[in-house]
Design a protein around this motif. Structure first.
Motif, PDB file in Angstrom:
ATOM      1  N   ASP A   1      -7.808  -9.552   0.213  1.00 30.46           N
ATOM      2  CA  ASP A   1      -7.044  -8.186   0.862  1.00 30.46           C
ATOM      3  C   ASP A   1      -7.251  -7.328  -0.811  1.00 30.46           C
ATOM      4  O   ASP A   1      -6.214  -7.473  -1.474  1.00 30.46           O
ATOM      5  N   GLU A   2      -7.287  -5.869  -0.433  1.00 29.23           N
ATOM      6  CA  GLU A   2      -6.733  -4.882  -1.380  1.00 29.23           C
ATOM      7  C   GLU A   2      -5.427  -4.503  -1.447  1.00 29.23           C
ATOM      8  O   GLU A   2      -4.779  -4.299  -0.591  1.00 29.23           O
ATOM      9  N   ARG A   3      -5.183  -4.450  -2.695  1.00 28.84           N
ATOM     10  CA  ARG A   3      -3.469  -4.593  -2.970  1.00 28.84           C
ATOM     11  C   ARG A   3      -3.245  -2.834  -2.508  1.00 28.84           C
ATOM     12  O   ARG A   3      -3.709  -2.307  -3.046  1.00 28.84           O
ATOM     13  N   PRO A   4      -2.023  -2.255  -1.732  1.00 27.69           N
ATOM     14  CA  PRO A   4      -1.968  -1.518  -1.726  1.00 27.69           C
ATOM     15  C   PRO A   4      -1.235  -0.886  -2.883  1.00 27.69           C
ATOM     16  O   PRO A   4      -0.849  -2.056  -4.238  1.00 27.69           O
ATOM     17  N   SER A   5      -1.014   0.810  -3.100  1.00 24.27           N
ATOM     18  CA  SER A   5      -1.111   1.472  -3.643  1.00 24.27           C
ATOM     19  C   SER A   5       0.826   0.918  -4.382  1.00 24.27           C
ATOM     20  O   SER A   5       1.202   0.478  -3.296  1.00 24.27           O
ATOM     21  N   SER A   6       1.568   1.924  -5.403  1.00 21.94           N
ATOM     22  CA  SER A   6       2.816   1.392  -5.670  1.00 21.94           C
ATOM     23  C   SER A   6       3.522   2.556  -4.757  1.00 21.94           C
ATOM     24  O   SER A   6       4.257   2.095  -4.261  1.00 21.94           O
ATOM     25  N   HIS A   7       2.759   3.414  -4.632  1.00 23.77           N
ATOM     26  CA  HIS A   7       3.889   4.228  -3.378  1.00 23.77           C
ATOM     27  C   HIS A   7       3.672   3.609  -2.172  1.00 23.77           C
ATOM     28  O   HIS A   7       4.374   4.345  -1.664  1.00 23.77           O
ATOM     29  N   GLN A   8       2.379   3.252  -1.236  1.00 21.94           N
ATOM     30  CA  GLN A   8       2.219   2.943  -0.646  1.00 21.94           C
ATOM     31  C   GLN A   8       3.338   1.577   0.246  1.00 21.94           C
ATOM     32  O   GLN A   8       3.967   1.771   0.788  1.00 21.94           O
ATOM     33  N   TYR A   9       3.355   0.672  -0.888  1.00 22.13           N
ATOM     34  CA  TYR A   9       4.385  -0.095  -0.828  1.00 22.13           C
ATOM     35  C   TYR A   9       6.046   0.562  -1.189  1.00 22.13           C
ATOM     36  O   TYR A   9       6.644  -0.648  -0.068  1.00 22.13           O
ATOM     37  N   LEU A  10       5.893   1.545  -2.212  1.00 27.29           N
ATOM     38  CA  LEU A  10       7.568   1.238  -1.774  1.00 27.29           C
ATOM     39  C   LEU A  10       7.877   2.245  -0.450  1.00 27.29           C
ATOM     40  O   LEU A  10       8.623   2.211  -0.143  1.00 27.29           O
ATOM     41  N   THR A  11       7.429   2.819   0.042  1.00 29.32           N
ATOM     42  CA  THR A  11       6.721   4.346   1.433  1.00 29.32           C
ATOM     43  C   THR A  11       7.118   2.223   2.595  1.00 29.32           C
ATOM     44  O   THR A  11       8.443   2.593   3.183  1.00 29.32           O
ATOM     45  N   TRP A  12       6.875   1.436   2.076  1.00 26.39           N
ATOM     46  CA  TRP A  12       7.022   0.559   3.047  1.00 26.39           C
ATOM     47  C   TRP A  12       8.609  -0.362   3.185  1.00 26.39           C
ATOM     48  O   TRP A  12       9.418  -0.163   4.193  1.00 26.39           O
ATOM     49  N   THR A  13       8.856  -0.131   2.277  1.00 20.40           N
ATOM     50  CA  THR A  13      10.099  -0.999   1.992  1.00 20.40           C
ATOM     51  C   THR A  13      12.003   0.358   1.837  1.00 20.40           C
ATOM     52  O   THR A  13      12.591  -0.395   1.989  1.00 20.40           O
ATOM     53  N   ALA A  14      11.305   2.031   2.132  1.00 19.26           N
ATOM     54  CA  ALA A  14      12.420   2.482   2.149  1.00 19.26           C
ATOM     55  C   ALA A  14      11.730   2.974   4.237  1.00 19.26           C
ATOM     56  O   ALA A  14      13.071   3.662   4.881  1.00 19.26           O
ATOM     57  N   GLU A  15      11.335   1.892   4.819  1.00 18.47           N
ATOM     58  CA  GLU A  15      10.996   2.303   6.574  1.00 18.47           C
ATOM     59  C   GLU A  15      11.845   2.032   6.999  1.00 18.47           C
ATOM     60  O   GLU A  15      11.895   2.503   8.495  1.00 18.47           O
ATOM     61  N   ARG A  16      12.691   0.746   6.755  1.00 19.42           N
ATOM     62  CA  ARG A  16      13.437   0.782   8.155  1.00 19.42           C
ATOM     63  C   ARG A  16      15.139   1.687   7.126  1.00 19.42           C
ATOM     64  O   ARG A  16      16.092   1.604   8.114  1.00 19.42           O
ATOM     65  N   GLY A  17      15.396   2.045   6.504  1.00 21.90           N
ATOM     66  CA  GLY A  17      16.180   3.556   6.117  1.00 21.90           C
ATOM     67  C   GLY A  17      16.542   4.101   7.652  1.00 21.90           C
ATOM     68  O   GLY A  17      15.569   3.867   8.141  1.00 21.90           O
TER      69      GLY A  17
END
Ligand SMILES: Nc1nc2c(c(=O)[nH]1)N[C@H]1C(S)=C(S)[C@@H](COP(=O)(O)OP(=O)(O)OC[C@H]3O[C@@H](n4cnc5c(=O)[nH]c(N)nc54)[C@H](O)[C@@H]3O)O[C@H]1N2
Ligand SMILES: Nc1nc2c(c(=O)[nH]1)N[C@H]1C(S)=C(S)[C@@H](COP(=O)(O)OP(=O)(O)OC[C@H]3O[C@@H](n4cnc5c(=O)[nH]c(N)nc54)[C@H](O)[C@@H]3O)O[C@H]1N2
Ligand code: SF4
Ligand SMILES: [Mo]
Length: 713
Positions: free
Chosen positions: A506-522
């Motif tokens: 798979d294509e790696r997500p961008s850092s911004h994408q990954y950062l956004t995912w880590t904040a989605e449960r806030g």
């Protein structure tokens, strides 16, 4: 200077997360100052933060990955080539010896980059090895053990800003920024916050042999002999239990073993406790009455007790002090964390009963089980050296420096040198990089984006900040997390990033994408944080309240399990004091563990002085800057001395994180500093279960080195 060249961001060297303004030109930092508009830190910074530019432009920084050649020196290598070679070697080791032959060591600086630890864990989980190590286990693992043997409160800790008393045992948060669930103290703009709290009536109790920056603010400062916290806290409990000052209602509902504990500490009267600790009896009784007589406020601790000779039982008793006084938030109380960018979880007013995960599941060959799926860092050398099918043959280190940090440096370095493969993701030629087969050069903080989700439990208010990339990274470096994602792909391992499976192709997500995912449960929209560079106070968020207990809640704190009772007996037995001095831990403002040495603006810390009370210096016949020898049962080091009236007579202090590798011929104590880890043992008097060595309150003798014999001077 136009405004475009001033970036608003926050510092990520320590949990302070201070807001800063970074002035830069041509991709070089030209100045850093505190951000006065930052809602929490309001302009506060320390020397490390103000010199963050020096880290980025340090001449010795790795700006390309490195591989050790046949001649034994490191030479630059492309990141992709290095990662491919590492993947091949790891795969071969796993094929031959199984995944447990591979270990991961997460260091302190793996904590402050938002994506580093999650991605490292993701790779390691997919690999299937049990050999996970983190610096918490050469630090304050007694806290993990306490929460498991004693039990824990599902509603979290009490809030500092609603308390009328606070007790700090062997920690100096005004300097170390150790806050959150460790000390509970608001460390952001700490000095001012503490002053404000005392103005509203909070009584601060500090227990520390040294008159630290924090102790200087205290209403009560007790100065015990190092290593006697178990006895001192037993003495406080004796007063509280015998005078009926505890919360009997809370105990009746939530506690086992109150009578056992009362019996176990019955002989620790203030007079007996004075004999054990050196603290005057009247101060002990007074402190117990002030703490127990207050309505709210907890006893919290740091490395002082947790690295000492009775770490596990000392920490257990500190927990017991909070339990018997019922110092936990009840249903309807405001929780201590706000869950802005991270998941808040369910907080309820009930006990999470004791459990003993280390007794089942994976057991290491040398007799330790796991806590929170980790093995004790201090057993890593034995895991490498002791024969056995699953012995560790390859080690990956990120954001750490085990060759300097793990006690008995000589034994640790010998173990690291015998690895088939040592890889470190590391910006500087630290002791571990000097032994590594591969060094992956990472971005530093101004070269990557981050968010403060990790600090949700540390911030005293509902605050969040996003840090955008400020500097272009040198072309040869990668973000820590990218290395782990790339390594997984090249080892054909699928990994889970923030709940999503990433297949090797798979294509790696961008850092911004990954950062956004880590904040989605806030509890807030990440975009609302990203578009506020100074950070945002979410005062409109409804405060998180502790909920009522479940209907079937029946967990109880266990004040005195059998093994703790045994440890307590040992800790309270009289001890001979045969050595003239006790060596204690200390942290320096200008370094963060081994990080900061040799950095422009922080460089003076190349010397690692041993701090000694002026009266002791007189007696030793030494003056400031003289070379001395510090002699302990397990080793001897040379360093220089520094007179410090905040020390207690008979107590000396040295910081860790200095001193190169054993055998360095530049090991000049006057310029390179010395490693107190060489005085420690990995086999003598190890704590049960946590495997924690004695790292504090080391019996030592001090000897002046005659001028002619000093390495220089
Ligand atoms: N500037 C800076 N900040 C740091 C670090 C750093 O290196 N530099 N390191 C970071 C890390 S990794 C950590 S773990 C935290 C640690 O944070 P802290 O635990 O706050 O660290 P210390 O300043 O070592 O505080 C330990 C205190 O215990 C006292 N002490 C020594 N022996 C005893 C004893 O037997 N009993 C009692 N009651 N007290 C004792 C010491 O005098 C010292 O003041 O700091 C973090 N913050
Ligand atoms: N004698 C004695 N020994 C001790 C202690 C003590 O008090 N006394 N304290 C113990 C404690 S509490 C701890 S936590 C350990 C510390 O042990 P470690 O965490 O292993 O040591 P650090 O020096 O903090 O290592 C951090 C490394 O991360 C690197 N780094 C900085 N930024 C980045 C980044 O963005 N990415 C990556 N990949 N790396 C980065 C730094 O250059 C540094 O080499 O030491 C322990 N050892
Ligand atoms: S290193 Fe200093 S400036 Fe940076 S966050 Fe910590 S206290 Fe703040
Ligand atoms: Mo630490």
């Amino acid at each position: 200077m136009d405004a475009d060249d001033i970036a608003v961001t926050y510092c990520r060297i320590c949990p302070g997360a201070c807001g800063v303004l970074v002035e830069h030109q041509d991709n070089v930092v030209t100045g850093v100052m505190g951000d006065r508009d930052h809602p929490l830190t309001a302009g506060y910074t320390c020397a490390k933060g103000r010199n963050m530019g020096g880290f980025h432009s340090a001449p010795n920084r790795f700006v390309k990955s490195q591989r050790r050649n046949a001649a034994g020196t490191l030479e630059p290598i492309e990141f992709g080539t290095a990662t491919a070679e590492i993947a091949d070697q790891l795969t071969a080791i796993v094929d031959r010896h199984g995944p447990d032959a591979v270990a991961l060591f997460l260091g302190t600086q793996s904590v402050f980059a938002t994506l580093t630890r999650p991605a490292a864990h993701a790779w390691f989980r997919s690999l299937g090895s049990h050999k996970l190590f983190f610096t918490m286990t050469i630090d304050q693992s007694a806290k993990w053990l306490r929460a498991l043997r004693l039990g824990d409160w599902a509603g979290g800790r009490q809030r500092f800003d609603e308390s009328d008393v606070w007790m700090l045992i062997g920690t100096n948060p005004l300097m170390t920024m150790q806050g959150g669930d460790f000390t509970g103290v608001p460390v952001q703009n700490g000095p001012q916050e503490l002053r404000r709290a005392r103005e509203r009536g909070l009584k601060l109790i500090v227990i520390d042999p040294r008159r630290t920056e924090t102790a200087a603010q205290a209403d009560i400062h007790l100065r015990p002999r190092p290593g006697t916290d178990a006895a001192l806290v037993a003495g406080l409990l004796q007063v509280i239990l015998s005078e009926g000052l505890y919360d009997s209602e809370f105990c009746a509902q939530h506690v086992y073993g109150l009578e056992l504990l009362r019996h176990a500490v019955r002989d620790m009267t203030p007079a007996a406790t004075e004999t054990s600790t050196g603290v005057p009896a009247d101060q002990i009784a007074y402190t117990a009455r002030v703490f127990a007589g207050s309505v709210r406020g907890m006893a919290m601790s740091g490395t002082g007790p947790d690295m000492g000779p009775d770490a596990n039982v000392a920490e257990h008793l500190i927990g017991a002090l909070n339990v018997v006084c019922g110092r936990f938030p009840r249903a309807g109380d405001r929780a201590a964390r706000d869950g802005v960018l991270s998941r808040a979880g369910t907080l309820t007013a009930q006990v999470i009963g004791p459990s003993r995960p280390w007794e089942s599941g994976f057991q290491s060959r040398i007799g330790y089980g796991r806590i929170h799926n980790e093995l004790p860092s201090a057993i890593l050398p034995a895991e490498i050296l002791e024969p056995g099918a699953d012995r560790v043959r390859a080690l990956v280190v990120v954001g750490g420096n085990p060759a300097s940090a793990i006690p008995d440096q000589v034994a640790t370095v010998r173990a690291l040198q015998s690895l088939d493969l040592l890889v470190t993701i590391e910006p500087f030629p630290n002791e571990t990089a000097r032994l590594a087969h591969y060094v992956i050069a990472p971005t530093l903080m101004l070269e990557r984006a981050d968010h403060t989700g990790l600090f949700d439990g540390v911030f005293p208010a509902p605050f969040a900040q996003h840090a955008a990339r400020v500097l272009e990274p040198p072309p040869g470096v990668v973000e820590d997390w990218v290395f782990f994602a790339e390594l997984a792909a090249r080892m054909a391992l699928p990994i889970k990033l923030a709940g999503r499976v990433l297949q090797p192709t798979d294509e790696r997500p961008s850092s911004h994408q990954y950062l956004t995912w880590t904040a989605e449960r806030g509890r807030v929209a990440f975009d609302d944080v990203v578009n506020k560079p100074h950070g945002r106070m979410f005062s409109n968020l409804s405060p998180l309240l502790v909920g009522p207990a479940d209907d079937d809640a029946d967990g109880r704190f266990d004040l005195l399990p059998v093994d703790v009772e045994h440890e307590l007996k040992q800790a309270l037995a009289p001890r001979d004091r045969l050595w003239p001095f006790s060596l204690v831990v200390r942290r320096q403002r200008r370094t963060m563990n081994s990080l900061g040495r040799g950095i422009a603006g922080l460089a003076r810390d190349d010397v690692n002085p041993c701090y000694i009370h002026p009266d002791d210096m007189n007696e030793l016949g030494t003056s400031d800057g003289d070379a001395i020898r510090v002699i302990a049962e397990h080793g001897t080091i040379e360093t220089v001395c520094s007179a410090d009236p905040t020390m207690m007579p008979g107590v000396v202090a040295l910081s860790h994180g200095y001193g190169g590798l054993p055998g360095d011929d530049h090991n000049d104590p006057l310029t390179a500093g010395s490693n107190p880890g060489r005085l420690l043992s990995l086999t003598d008097s190890i704590q049960t279960i946590t495997g924690m060595p004695i790292m504090n309150a080391i019996p030592v003798a001090i000897e002046r080195i005659e001028k002619s014999k000093a390495v220089r001077g």
